[in-house]
Design an enzyme around this catalytic site. Structure first.
Site, PDB file in Angstrom:
ATOM      1  N   HIS A 200       0.835  -1.198   0.000  1.00  0.00           N
ATOM      2  CA  HIS A 200       0.000   0.000   0.000  1.00  0.00           C
ATOM      3  C   HIS A 200       0.874   1.254   0.000  1.00  0.00           C
ATOM      4  CE1 HIS A 200      -2.825   2.896   2.176  1.00  0.00           C
ATOM      5  NE2 HIS A 200      -3.500   2.558   1.087  1.00  0.00           N
ATOM      6  N   GLU A 227       1.286  -0.355  -5.070  1.00  0.00           N
ATOM      7  CA  GLU A 227       0.156   0.515  -5.364  1.00  0.00           C
ATOM      8  C   GLU A 227       0.582   1.969  -5.511  1.00  0.00           C
ATOM      9  OE1 GLU A 227      -3.904   2.242  -3.339  1.00  0.00           O
ATOM     10  OE2 GLU A 227      -1.938   2.210  -2.369  1.00  0.00           O
ATOM     11  N   ASP A 229      -0.914   5.551  -6.092  1.00  0.00           N
ATOM     12  CA  ASP A 229      -2.044   6.456  -6.270  1.00  0.00           C
ATOM     13  C   ASP A 229      -1.609   7.524  -7.268  1.00  0.00           C
ATOM     14  OD1 ASP A 229      -3.524   5.115  -4.326  1.00  0.00           O
ATOM     15  OD2 ASP A 229      -2.786   6.391  -2.707  1.00  0.00           O
ATOM     16  N   HIS A 242      -0.649  10.404  -2.847  1.00  0.00           N
ATOM     17  CA  HIS A 242      -1.911   9.943  -2.296  1.00  0.00           C
ATOM     18  C   HIS A 242      -3.043  10.916  -2.587  1.00  0.00           C
ATOM     19  CE1 HIS A 242      -4.858   8.136   0.249  1.00  0.00           C
ATOM     20  NE2 HIS A 242      -4.828   9.086   1.160  1.00  0.00           N
ATOM     21  N   GLU A 344      -4.295   3.503  -8.607  1.00  0.00           N
ATOM     22  CA  GLU A 344      -5.606   4.078  -8.295  1.00  0.00           C
ATOM     23  C   GLU A 344      -5.726   5.446  -8.961  1.00  0.00           C
ATOM     24  OE1 GLU A 344      -8.234   6.038  -4.688  1.00  0.00           O
ATOM     25  OE2 GLU A 344      -6.534   4.737  -4.153  1.00  0.00           O
TER      26      GLU A 344
END
Length: 741
Positions: A200, A227, A229, A242, A344
């Protein structure tokens, strides 16, 4: 006691579950011919031999001998691998005569033995007697426990060190290499695939999030996916942050949260502004107001400095998506390991209002970089419309088909695309069965806030089961090691939370600490069950300070081994719980002798997780007897029991149903056959009781393992003898043909 009586539906204190009808003893100091023994201490250092020959005891398994009498398996020696290198592993023929009346005499006479050995060099690692022609096996090589005679006359023996199954000829010669124990956890993932670990924001618990260093550490510590973002720069480049706001500033000018050091750059002071981000006024510095070149002058800082410190502040750049992909490719080139990315698209409605389609930018970048393997990319979003657009329009136009994941936040929040169009529903509207089926029309998975999987009380919900029924993968977020993020039920153990999620069937998990996630998942996905004494760890030991790769407790292997009445299936019961399994549940394995196929026959639930099992013996095709015991001896012994266990009947938790047939701490002895009997009650307070055999429908034979030269069962300074008990049961067993003969 409440737990046990509720489970069994009987009162343990109000009944003698068996009656002593025969008794015999074998003195502790019973020896057989052989070399001196007992020279090794607890640390494996050699000194003078304590014994001039070989102790016969203790015994860890019993079967009827071909031709009459009994065969007992000697345990691994003096209690550990380190001190048992001169104890020879043998099976002894023992002739027993029961004392059945007060004036009678019980006898235990040790006869010939079978020496276990490996002259054909089937063991592939060094053993104690490596260089000798006969290669006699010792207690430092294997910890042998239960055994069984196969119909062809060969011997199958269970080992605790590996654990292994050992196959011997009738004369004790090892016939084949030790057979390792496969890891059969049976995790209920969607397609029975191994769960994935998603770093994450990288390894954001140990490095500033969304930096190449954070991603690198995540990969090195075992993440399957990392991951990023994604937000957009002024010149249209996707970068890993983020949030669009790279430093939030309050009205007094104080930085309240930041992922970069932009606030310390006076040349960018004029970029401080207030914007409405998903309907909320946010004051700070925003990525879309900076070119990539300008952002490259900044350095990352820890977003949670009070929790995670500032040791790495000011060291790392803000990376682009292209740079993240380059890192993944570099790892693959150097190691061959194919790590995936899990991008994401952040705040797509917010960016769309500025004329930026982040979904299109993502697909364009992936196409440009040639990173479109659907096995290595998941695309996720908290909004719904952009995922539907990706599925219906953007990806088909680009000729790619990547799995999409619908993120689901807490029930007090809502997808902002819904909010923007006046839809009053919250995220809980995405968790109904109908909604999950609808998600499956455009997404391959769902990424729920972890409280949808495990509620605030620490109870597992049915979310995963329902999502799987809709055909969706489940990747919950976010698992963190720090106590503020853990429920009290976990007692500050982050691995316990992850294990509960894995047992619920999740297909992967997002974690700030991928090293922890990889370790926990690895316990389930390791190819074999291994104890710390497994020879693989002697050959390749963990680095100093690193955890053991063992997923079973010390000497926690096969304590009970039996053969089905038809002679086709070997059953092997572990003594300890495999790491990751619910506490107190022991795996019962079935090994088909013809096909050599392993299956999980069931799980035995201990009365208390601190207990252990002592032996396993067949009753019929569906039932066996199991000895369960605590670790007490003498006055501290409380639980020494024999249960009848059904392979067909299950408890509500899926464990095997068991029924008490003999409470060995409460045996009726109306004739006073045993010298220790008091007031007609006999107790069997030895720490390890490892021998049980069905003699007929009403009678079983039970004997202890005296752990020679152990003391304490019948007195603090008294050597433990081996006591043989003939017990008449209160209710007859239903025996298969051949059992009890």
């Amino acid at each position: 006691m409440v737990r046990l009586t509720a489970l069994l539906g009987l009162s343990l204190g109000s009944t003698h579950a068996a009656t002593l009808v025969g008794y015999a003893e074998l003195p502790a100091d019973t020896f057989a011919a052989g070399p001196p023994s007992g020279a090794f201490g607890a640390q494996g250092l050699r000194g003078p031999a304590r014994f001039s020959s070989q102790p016969v005891q203790g015994f860890s398994g019993v079967r009827r001998a071909p031709g009459g009498g009994y065969v007992f398996l000697s345990d691994n020696g003096f209690g550990s691998k380190a001190n048992s290198a001169d104890y020879l592993l043998r099976l002894y023929r023992v002739n027993l005569t029961a004392k059945t009346a007060p004036g009678g005499q019980g006898r235990a006479e040790v006869g010939t033995s079978i020496q276990l050995r490996d002259p054909d060099r089937k063991v592939t690692w060094p053993i104690v007697n490596e260089a000798s022609p006969e290669r006699l096996l010792t207690g430092a090589d294997f910890d042998v426990e239960g055994f069984a005679f196969a119909p062809d006359g060969t011997l199958w023996v269970g080992d605790e060190f590996g654990p292994f199954l050992l196959h011997f000829a009738a004369d004790g010669r090892l016939l084949e290499a030790p057979i390792p124990t496969p890891n059969l956890p049976g995790l209920p993932t969607l397609r029975n695939q191994a769960p994935i670990v998603i770093g994450h924001r990288g390894s954001s618990g140990t490095r500033p999030e969304h930096t190449l260093e954070s991603y690198r550490v995540a990969i090195e510590t075992g993440a399957d996916f990392i991951e990023p973002d994604l937000v957009v720069t002024k010149d249209g480049v996707l970068i890993a942050r983020h949030e669009p706001v790279i430093a939030a500033v309050d009205a007094s000018g104080k930085v309240t949260e930041a992922t970069t050091d932009v606030a310390s750059h006076p040349e960018f002071a004029s970029r401080l502004t207030t914007k409405k981000l998903d309907g909320v006024d946010v004051r700070g510095y925003f990525a879309e107001d900076f070119t990539l070149a300008e952002l490259k002058t900044l350095r990352a800082v820890e977003r949670l400095p009070a929790l995670r410190g500032k040791a790495y502040d000011g060291q790392f750049e803000v990376p682009t998506l292209a740079e993240v992909i380059a890192l993944v490719r570099d790892v693959e080139a150097r190691t061959g390991r194919k790590v995936g990315i899990y991008p994401e698209t952040k705040h797509p409605t917010y960016f769309a209002a500025q004329g930026l389609n982040t979904s299109q930018l993502l697909i364009d970048t992936l196409k440009k970089e040639g990173f479109t393997d659907p096995g290595r990319v998941f695309v996720q979003s908290f909004e719904t419309a952009n995922l539907r657009d990706l599925k219906t329009n953007i990806m088909p136009r680009a000729g790619v088909n990547l799995p999409l994941v619908q993120l689901v936040s807490s029930p007090d929040e809502a997808p902002y695309d819904w909010v923007a169009r006046g839809d009053a529903r919250k995220y809980d509207a995405l968790t109904t069965d109908a909604a999950l089926r609808d998600i499956a029309t455009y997404a391959s998975g769902v990424g729920p806030y972890k409280r949808w999987i495990i509620d605030d009380g620490g109870k597992t919900t049915n979310f995963v089961t329902r999502a799987h029924a809709a055909g969706l993968l489940v990747h919950p977020w976010t698992f963190r090691n720090e106590p503020p993020y853990l429920l009290p039920v976990y007692a500050n153990d982050p691995e316990a939370e992850m294990r509960q999620a894995l047992r619920a069937g999740v297909d992967g998990l997002f974690t700030d600490f991928p090293a922890t996630g990889a370790r926990v998942v690895g316990q389930y996905t390791a190819a074999e069950v291994r104890s710390p004494q497994n020879p693989a760890f002697a050959l390749v030991a963990p680095a100093p300070g690193q955890p053991s790769a063992a997923n079973l407790g010390s000497s926690g292997g096969f304590e009970g081994v039996s053969l089905s009445p038809d002679g086709k299936t070997l059953y092997a019961l572990l003594e300890k719980t495999v790491v990751g399994d619910p506490a107190g549940q022991l795996r019962l394995h079935a090994f088909d002798l013809a096909s050599r196929k392993w299956t999980l026959a069931g799980r035995y639930l201990l009365d208390d997780p601190a207990n252990a099992i002592g032996d396993l013996t067949p009753v019929n095709a569906d039932e066996s007897l199991v000895i369960e015991r605590d670790n007490g001896s003498g006055p501290t012994a409380k639980v020494k029991r024999v249960y009848r266990v059904s392979l067909r009947e299950k408890n509500t938790d899926g464990t095997l149903k068991k029924t008490l047939v003999a409470d060995l701490m409460n045996v009726s002895d109306p004739q006073g056959l045993a010298p220790s009997t008091r007031n007609g009650v006999f107790t069997f307070p030895y720490v390890t009781i490892e021998n049980v055999l069905v003699l007929d429908a009403n009678t079983i034979l039970v004997a202890n393992d005296n752990n020679y030269p152990g003391m304490g069962g019948r007195g603090a300074d008294v050597k433990d003898h081996t006591e043989f008990l003939w017990l008449r049961l209160d209710a007859p067993l239903t025996l298969a043909p051949g059992v009890g003969r």
